[in-house]
Design an enzyme around this catalytic site. Structure first.
Site, PDB file in Angstrom:
ATOM      1  CB  SER A   1      -0.967  -0.044   1.176  1.00 56.31           C
ATOM      2  OG  SER A   1      -2.021   0.866   1.013  1.00 56.31           O
TER       3      SER A   1
ATOM      4  CD  GLU B   1      -5.232  -4.229  -4.152  1.00 54.92           C
ATOM      5  OE1 GLU B   1      -5.434  -3.784  -3.010  1.00 54.92           O
ATOM      6  OE2 GLU B   1      -4.142  -4.711  -4.509  1.00 54.92           O
TER       7      GLU B   1
ATOM      8  CG  HIS C   1      -5.693  -2.588   0.187  1.00 56.30           C
ATOM      9  ND1 HIS C   1      -4.773  -2.407  -0.812  1.00 56.30           N
ATOM     10  CD2 HIS C   1      -5.292  -1.774   1.208  1.00 56.30           C
ATOM     11  CE1 HIS C   1      -3.862  -1.525  -0.431  1.00 56.30           C
ATOM     12  NE2 HIS C   1      -4.144  -1.137   0.796  1.00 56.30           N
TER      13      HIS C   1
END
Length: 513
Positions: free
Chosen positions: A197, A325, A421
């Site tokens: 990230s 995600e 995610h």
């Protein structure tokens, strides 16, 4: 009982602790505390000390600009309480520290992995149990993790301060590794920098930043965000932040504001973002109060343009993303199952590449619900396409890229999270038993999760050691990608429809509308 491990650094001797058969050193300063005249300055070299410095406890994290910790932002501190509470109770702002776990400080030449924590550039805490590096050290890596400035401390664009101070902190930490890691058994010429990230966004930036050149050999980037600001937008954000505090956006003025009050103001500004969509556009839609700025100085251009334009050299790169995600954010915000036609239209208008992106998405996804369209374009724009295009740009710059997609779904919440995610982080570290790992996989993780976790760990260790994770490299002619699932396999890139929509359209910095 054996003596506690010691290591001699360029600044002085540190004493760590034996934990799980490894030597663990925590809270070692790689720069001076950013207080006083150093508050918004570039990191200054650490001071030397006499005698032996105890390195048993994590250093405090920089102020975090979120009200609660989440699977995307981090977990609960392993020693009780969260990192924000620890920092608030600290007597100093010694935020610029790192930690080292080594299987054998008395050996030499071990490969090194430097972990940069992520959290939307608003949070970053190396003490998260999800980042426990026991398994990786057990496989022969020296693992370094670090804290750096986030939120306004690290990324607000202020008069009188260098931009992107968080990146400068990371470079200072890499210099420390270069100087000192041999004392912990590591090879300074075999350093792999890694992150997920915002940590992966940091890795992407470091790939192309001149001051970072020569400080690492390989890079791992999971879920690279396509999030950068133009100076014009960053200036407006800084002005809005200063207005909340009754001051002006200069380093001199904000130096007088308590760091945690400033962090709270960033969080409050983030809560107001939906009302700023008409002017702040994609930044507001992405829910980010601030992000790195393409300033022409510290970060002259985006990583994609620098690599594809031949202004940065490629490297050995392991990069990937998850299939779903954006699902994590749909669930976290309570919006899953509620997105409307208007929501999908707004997402397509803001994030689909112009001029024909919205129509291309609708044509590529016939029969998709508004929610499916929204999640697809958000997943693509924010993480999937930036990751895939980083692989291509690195290849174009002469590097070797290895691409993966995680398709294993979380069993949590009846499967609602999908392959979301951050799902890859406890898998890669082998921390399925951490608080976040249990949230995502349950107290008894499914056998397929254990299998995928072992493959990702092996891939990291092989890549950091040899530059080869164990599957074919990604090349533009075949686009071979490792698909991680219960039945892992190497296939042509699985998100081909999205790739075609974005082909030749790398992520552009967020700008004012």
């Amino acid at each position: 009982m054996p003596e506690q491990p010691r290591a001699r650094t360029a600044e002085g001797v540190v004493e760590g602790r034996w934990r799980g058969g490894h030597a663990v050193f925590r809270g070692i300063p790689y720069a001076r505390p950013p207080v006083g005249e150093l508050r918004f300055a570039a990191p200054a070299p650490p001071r030397r000390w006499e005698g032996t410095r105890q390195a048993a406890d994590f250093g405090p994290a920089a102020p975090q600009s979120v009200p609660t910790r989440t699977p995307a932002a981090g977990g609960v501190n392993s020693e009780g309480g969260n990192s924000t509470e620890k920092a608030e109770n600290a007597e100093n702002a010694d935020w610029l520290t790192l930690n080292v776990r080594t299987p054998d400080p008395g050996t030499a030449g071990l490969p090194v992995l430097v972990w940069i924590p992520g959290g939307a550039y608003m949070t970053a805490a190396s003490d998260d149990p999800m980042y426990d590096s026991s398994a990786l050290a057990g496989a022969g890596l020296v693992v370094v993790s670090l804290n750096y400035r986030v939120g306004a401390e690290g990324f607000a664009l202020l008069d009188g301060a260098p931009p992107n101070r968080g990146f400068l902190d990371q470079i200072a930490a890499l210099h420390w590794v270069r100087r000192n890691i041999a004392s912990f058994g590591g090879d300074p010429d075999r350093v792999t920098v890694a992150g997920q990230s915002a940590g992966a966004g940091s890795v992407a930036a470091l790939l192309t930043m001149e001051p970072a050149r020569g400080l690492f050999r390989r890079a791992i980037a999971h879920s690279v965000p396509g999030a950068h600001c133009t100076p014009a937008l960053a200036e407006q954000v800084a002005t809005a932040l200063a207005d909340r505090l009754g001051t002006v956006p200069t380093a001199a003025a904000l130096s007088g504001v308590d760091p945690w009050r400033l962090a709270d103001a960033v969080a409050a500004l983030g809560a107001e973002l939906p009302g700023r969509r008409d002017t702040w556009g994609r930044l507001a839609q992405a829910g980010m109060a601030m992000c790195p700025v393409v300033d022409g100085q510290v970060l002259p251009e985006t990583p994609w343009s620098a690599l594809s334009g031949g202004r940065a050299s490629g490297t050995e790169l392991l990069v990937g993303h998850t299939r779903d995600e954006f699902r994590l954010f749909s669930v976290m915000t309570g919006r899953l199952g509620t997105f409307t036609d208007e929501d999908a239209r707004t997402a397509l208008e803001l994030f689909a590449p112009a001029p024909d992106g919205p129509g291309a998405y609708r044509a590529a996804c016939p029969g998709a619900t508004p929610e499916e369209l929204l999640e697809t374009v958000h997943s693509d724009a924010l993480f999937r396409m930036p990751s895939q295009q980083l692989a291509e740009a690195n290849d174009a710059a002469g590097g070797t890229s290895f691409l993966f997609e995680l398709r294993l779904a979380s069993p949590a919440l009846g499967g609602a999270l999908g392959a979301c995610h951050s799902l890859d982080v406890p898998l890669a570290f082998g921390t399925l038993d951490s608080p976040t790992g249990r949230q995502l996989f349950g107290d008894e993780p499914p056998a397929e999760a254990v299998t995928v976790s072992r493959e990702l760990q092996r891939a990291w260790v092989r890549f950091a050691t040899t530059g080869d994770p164990g599957w074919a490299a990604y090349r533009p002619d075949q686009r071979l990608t490792r698909v991680l699932d219960a039945d892992a396999r190497t296939l042509p890139y699985p998100e081909e429809a999205s790739r075609r929509i974005w082909e030749g359209r790398p992520p552009a910095p967020f700008d004012l509308l």
